[in-house]
Design a protein around this motif. Structure first.
Motif, PDB file in Angstrom:
ATOM      1  N   ARG A 105       3.186   6.715  -2.315  1.00  0.00           N
ATOM      2  CA  ARG A 105       4.079   6.734  -3.482  1.00  0.00           C
ATOM      3  C   ARG A 105       4.291   5.995  -4.831  1.00  0.00           C
ATOM      4  O   ARG A 105       5.166   7.151  -5.534  1.00  0.00           O
ATOM      5  CB  ARG A 105       5.368   6.043  -2.351  1.00  0.00           C
ATOM      6  CG  ARG A 105       4.776   6.921  -1.112  1.00  0.00           C
ATOM      7  CD  ARG A 105       6.925   6.672  -0.010  1.00  0.00           C
ATOM      8  NE  ARG A 105       6.389   7.269   1.330  1.00  0.00           N
ATOM      9  CZ  ARG A 105       7.110   7.086   2.006  1.00  0.00           C
ATOM     10  NH1 ARG A 105       8.641   6.691   1.784  1.00  0.00           N
ATOM     11  NH2 ARG A 105       7.339   7.408   3.477  1.00  0.00           N
ATOM     12  N   ARG A 106       3.807   5.304  -5.801  1.00  0.00           N
ATOM     13  CA  ARG A 106       4.238   5.079  -6.761  1.00  0.00           C
ATOM     14  C   ARG A 106       5.348   4.570  -7.025  1.00  0.00           C
ATOM     15  O   ARG A 106       5.992   4.703  -8.345  1.00  0.00           O
ATOM     16  CB  ARG A 106       3.611   6.435  -7.342  1.00  0.00           C
ATOM     17  CG  ARG A 106       1.851   7.174  -7.757  1.00  0.00           C
ATOM     18  CD  ARG A 106       2.205   8.030  -8.404  1.00  0.00           C
ATOM     19  NE  ARG A 106       0.652   8.563  -8.304  1.00  0.00           N
ATOM     20  CZ  ARG A 106       0.136   9.649  -8.757  1.00  0.00           C
ATOM     21  NH1 ARG A 106       1.102  10.580  -9.952  1.00  0.00           N
ATOM     22  NH2 ARG A 106      -0.958   9.759  -9.126  1.00  0.00           N
ATOM     23  N   GLY A 107       6.052   3.733  -6.640  1.00  0.00           N
ATOM     24  CA  GLY A 107       6.899   3.130  -6.443  1.00  0.00           C
ATOM     25  C   GLY A 107       6.729   2.381  -7.622  1.00  0.00           C
ATOM     26  O   GLY A 107       5.970   1.868  -7.778  1.00  0.00           O
ATOM     27  N   THR A 108       8.450   1.338  -7.573  1.00  0.00           N
ATOM     28  CA  THR A 108       8.122   0.407  -8.119  1.00  0.00           C
ATOM     29  C   THR A 108       7.645  -1.155  -7.279  1.00  0.00           C
ATOM     30  O   THR A 108       8.114  -1.329  -6.185  1.00  0.00           O
ATOM     31  CB  THR A 108       9.486  -0.429  -8.585  1.00  0.00           C
ATOM     32  OG1 THR A 108      10.719   0.784  -8.386  1.00  0.00           O
ATOM     33  CG2 THR A 108      10.329  -1.792  -9.395  1.00  0.00           C
ATOM     34  N   MET A 109       6.644  -1.695  -8.136  1.00  0.00           N
ATOM     35  CA  MET A 109       5.837  -2.771  -7.578  1.00  0.00           C
ATOM     36  C   MET A 109       6.556  -4.136  -7.097  1.00  0.00           C
ATOM     37  O   MET A 109       5.923  -4.558  -6.734  1.00  0.00           O
ATOM     38  CB  MET A 109       4.525  -2.837  -7.860  1.00  0.00           C
ATOM     39  CG  MET A 109       3.975  -1.621  -7.741  1.00  0.00           C
ATOM     40  SD  MET A 109       3.281  -0.729  -5.918  1.00  0.00           S
ATOM     41  CE  MET A 109       2.767  -2.237  -5.249  1.00  0.00           C
ATOM     42  N   LYS A 110       7.949  -4.376  -8.321  1.00  0.00           N
ATOM     43  CA  LYS A 110       7.718  -5.910  -8.282  1.00  0.00           C
ATOM     44  C   LYS A 110       8.435  -6.391  -7.105  1.00  0.00           C
ATOM     45  O   LYS A 110       7.835  -7.044  -6.541  1.00  0.00           O
ATOM     46  CB  LYS A 110       9.183  -6.226  -9.528  1.00  0.00           C
ATOM     47  CG  LYS A 110      10.146  -5.282  -9.008  1.00  0.00           C
ATOM     48  CD  LYS A 110      11.178  -5.555 -10.057  1.00  0.00           C
ATOM     49  CE  LYS A 110      12.867  -4.433  -9.800  1.00  0.00           C
ATOM     50  NZ  LYS A 110      13.173  -4.775 -11.548  1.00  0.00           N
ATOM     51  N   HIS A 111       9.394  -5.854  -5.883  1.00  0.00           N
ATOM     52  CA  HIS A 111       9.406  -5.819  -5.233  1.00  0.00           C
ATOM     53  C   HIS A 111       8.576  -6.084  -3.956  1.00  0.00           C
ATOM     54  O   HIS A 111       9.026  -6.922  -3.255  1.00  0.00           O
ATOM     55  CB  HIS A 111      11.128  -5.234  -4.734  1.00  0.00           C
ATOM     56  CG  HIS A 111      12.341  -4.826  -5.127  1.00  0.00           C
ATOM     57  ND1 HIS A 111      13.053  -5.941  -5.528  1.00  0.00           N
ATOM     58  CD2 HIS A 111      12.366  -3.695  -6.397  1.00  0.00           C
ATOM     59  CE1 HIS A 111      13.576  -5.504  -6.746  1.00  0.00           C
ATOM     60  NE2 HIS A 111      13.103  -4.330  -7.099  1.00  0.00           N
ATOM     61  N   ALA A 112       7.903  -5.111  -3.893  1.00  0.00           N
ATOM     62  CA  ALA A 112       7.208  -5.144  -2.332  1.00  0.00           C
ATOM     63  C   ALA A 112       6.119  -6.576  -2.939  1.00  0.00           C
ATOM     64  O   ALA A 112       5.126  -7.702  -2.129  1.00  0.00           O
ATOM     65  CB  ALA A 112       6.213  -3.969  -2.451  1.00  0.00           C
ATOM     66  N   ALA A 128       0.432  -0.962  -0.658  1.00  0.00           N
ATOM     67  CA  ALA A 128       0.048  -0.050   0.110  1.00  0.00           C
ATOM     68  C   ALA A 128       1.257   1.030  -0.139  1.00  0.00           C
ATOM     69  O   ALA A 128       0.729   2.223  -0.682  1.00  0.00           O
ATOM     70  CB  ALA A 128      -0.757  -0.002   1.148  1.00  0.00           C
ATOM     71  N   VAL A 129       1.754   1.558   0.208  1.00  0.00           N
ATOM     72  CA  VAL A 129       2.574   2.761   0.880  1.00  0.00           C
ATOM     73  C   VAL A 129       3.730   2.798  -0.260  1.00  0.00           C
ATOM     74  O   VAL A 129       4.027   4.110  -1.265  1.00  0.00           O
ATOM     75  CB  VAL A 129       3.879   1.628   1.347  1.00  0.00           C
ATOM     76  CG1 VAL A 129       4.887   3.466   1.755  1.00  0.00           C
ATOM     77  CG2 VAL A 129       3.259   2.206   3.197  1.00  0.00           C
TER      78      VAL A 129
END
Length: 271
Positions: free
Chosen positions: A93-100, A88-89
């Motif tokens: 923050r519109r960060g890269t999602m692959k790691h999450a 969700a964070v």
């Protein structure tokens, strides 16, 4: 005699040692830039500090809660909840999602496994099997001449697969790095799998958490060393853009030539 006619004195001419020192400074600057680019690319590829936190935090929360109350359900739900919160964070923050997302899937598989068997240690089993499979993949692809680390980092360095046929120095570096990753992960598995059978859940969980980051950092550091000493990557994206630009220029030149011929024919219709 003017100043332009005067012979240049030895003091006015650049000394060979000055040229050598300038060349050395330039080489050192290029080496520093290459190392900085490699470091940035590795952080991007492997998630950086945030990626490490997202990797460690769910398992750490699981083993901490289980150490306190020995409740599998509470520990599993807490680990899954913190994984979803990290996603969700990232979304906010519109960060890269692959790691999450990879972390969420790993935790979810662990939760399902542990709930099905009723054994809290099974929360860690999917991740261990993944690590073992990844170690085999690194070693197997390196031996086959298509090192996995090159497939991962090639797009990050904008070289794609050009290192396979056009840049043998980088292929060699990627092969060394893949062997390093494979052997480090294999050594980690050699520690964890016996403990999975012999140690109790709490002891095993804390050992596994302790082995999360150090092997990863060692593998990343060795990769950085190998690539920093390798030739620079071939930017295939820049090459494609240059080829497209050259093709456009050739097309415009051909159109201009035909337009000039047409204009000449109009000016001299009898020709």
């Amino acid at each position: 005699m003017t100043s332009l006619d005067k012979p240049t004195s030895e003091t006015d001419q650049p000394h060979p040692t000055d040229r050598q020192s300038a060349g050395g400074r330039h080489a050192a600057q290029q080496d520093a830039e290459s190392k900085a680019v490699t470091e940035a690319a590795l952080f991007e590829a492997f998630g950086g500090v945030r990626g490490m936190v997202e990797t460690v935090l769910p398992g750490l929360l699981f083993v901490t809660i289980f150490t306190i109350n020995k409740d599998l359900h509470t520990s599993a739900i807490a680990a899954l909840a913190v994984s979803l919160a990290l996603v969700a964070v990232r979304l906010i923050r519109r960060g890269t999602m692959k790691h999450a997302f990879s972390g969420v899937f790993g935790v979810a598989f662990g939760v399902v496994f542990a709930m099905m068997t009723g054994n809290a240690k099974d929360f860690y089993l999917p991740g261990m099997l993944y690590t073992l499979g990844l170690a085999v993949a690194y070693l197997g692809t390196a031996a086959a001449g298509v090192p996995l680390i090159g497939l991962i980092l090639g797009p990050v360095f904008k070289e794609n697969l050009s290192w396979r046929t056009r840049n043998p120095g980088r292929k060699k570096a990627y092969t060394k790095a893949s062997y390093a990753w494979g052997l480090i992960l294999l050594a980690k598995c050699a520690i964890l799998f016996p403990l999975y059978w012999w140690a109790d859940t709490t002891q095993f969980g804390w050992v596994l958490i302790a082995l999360k980051i150090p092997p990863f950092l060692l593998a990343v550091y060795l990769t950085w060393i190998f690539l920093a000493k390798a030739p620079p990557p071939i930017d295939v994206f820049a090459e494609m853009e240059a080829e497209e630009k050259a093709a456009e220029q050739a097309e415009r030149a051909e159109k201009d030539r035909k337009a000039e011929q047409a204009a000449a024919a109009l000016r001299n219709p009898e020709a």
